[in-house]
Design a protein around this motif. Structure first.
Motif, short mmCIF file in Angstrom:
data_model
loop_
_atom_site.label_atom_id
_atom_site.label_comp_id
_atom_site.label_asym_id
_atom_site.label_seq_id
_atom_site.Cartn_x
_atom_site.Cartn_y
_atom_site.Cartn_z
N UNK A 1 0.84 -1.12 0.02
CA UNK A 1 0.05 0.00 -0.05
C UNK A 1 0.96 1.11 -0.13
N UNK A 2 1.98 1.16 0.75
CA UNK A 2 2.80 2.45 0.66
C UNK A 2 3.56 2.61 -0.66
N UNK A 3 3.86 1.57 -1.07
CA UNK A 3 4.56 1.70 -2.29
C UNK A 3 3.72 1.99 -3.26
N UNK A 4 2.33 1.71 -3.47
CA UNK A 4 1.49 2.44 -4.32
C UNK A 4 0.83 3.76 -4.13
N UNK A 5 1.16 4.16 -2.73
CA UNK A 5 0.61 5.64 -2.56
C UNK A 5 1.66 6.48 -1.70
N UNK A 6 2.57 6.89 -2.46
CA UNK A 6 3.73 7.68 -1.77
C UNK A 6 3.42 8.94 -1.02
N UNK A 7 2.17 9.34 -1.34
CA UNK A 7 1.61 10.59 -0.58
C UNK A 7 1.23 10.09 0.94
N UNK A 8 0.90 9.00 0.94
CA UNK A 8 0.33 8.59 2.26
C UNK A 8 1.90 8.30 3.10
N UNK A 9 2.74 7.91 2.59
CA UNK A 9 4.06 7.94 3.56
C UNK A 9 4.39 9.30 3.98
N UNK A 10 4.49 10.07 2.89
CA UNK A 10 4.77 11.67 3.49
C UNK A 10 3.89 12.23 4.57
N UNK B 1 2.49 10.26 6.91
CA UNK B 1 2.85 9.57 7.86
C UNK B 1 4.24 10.42 8.66
N UNK B 2 5.27 10.76 7.59
CA UNK B 2 6.12 11.38 8.01
C UNK B 2 6.05 12.82 8.73
N UNK B 3 4.93 13.47 8.24
CA UNK B 3 4.72 14.92 8.62
C UNK B 3 4.17 14.64 10.03
N UNK B 4 3.12 13.60 10.03
CA UNK B 4 2.52 13.49 11.26
C UNK B 4 3.50 13.15 12.41
N UNK B 5 4.47 12.34 12.19
CA UNK B 5 5.44 12.07 13.00
C UNK B 5 6.32 13.32 13.63
N UNK B 6 6.57 14.10 12.50
CA UNK B 6 7.28 15.41 13.06
C UNK B 6 6.29 16.19 14.01
#
Length: 124
Positions: free
Chosen positions: A98-107, A109-114
């Motif tokens: 799912x993360x490979x198919x949707x790179x915006x979701x990974x971004x 997740x990173x923004x939420x962690x920050x």
């Protein structure tokens, strides 16, 4: 005493609020709010640490705790978009796809962690 050879502790808990903290002491309400359980039947994921287990023990009559086991299963099922099942199994391989198919979701997740790290620093 039971032998601990071969047993592996789970690293995460799925905590669900099953009773309202209304009418409970202020310290229990504070713990529920700290965990982010602001609505009934909301589930959050927490680490299996001694500190967290102590907090969960204090409000055990308000919550339901299930261990989360990471499963690397490649079999397809009816629930394609569900990664964390009700039985506490998290399908890591499906989440990776799912993360490979949707790179915006990974971004996101990173923004939420920050954002969470920033909020924790502001609280101190």
């Amino acid at each position: 005493m039971a032998s601990k050879v071969g047993s592996v502790l789970h690293k995460l808990h799925a905590v669900t609020l099953i009773r309202s903290p209304i009418g409970q002491p202020w310290w229990e309400k504070r713990t529920v709010k700290f965990l982010g359980l602001n609505k009934l039947h909301k589930t959050v994921i927490v680490k299996n640490t001694a500190t967290m287990n102590g907090q969960l023990q204090a409000i055990k009559h308000l919550i339901d705790v299930k261990p989360i086991k990471v499963v690397e299963d490649n079999s397809s099922s009816r629930e394609e978009g569900v990664f964390l099942r009700e039985n506490g199994k998290f399908h890591l391989s499906k989440f990776d796809v799912f993360l490979k198919n949707n790179p915006r979701v990974e971004n996101l997740i990173r923004a939420r962690r920050k954002q969470v790290m920033w909020e924790n620093k502001r609280r101190r």
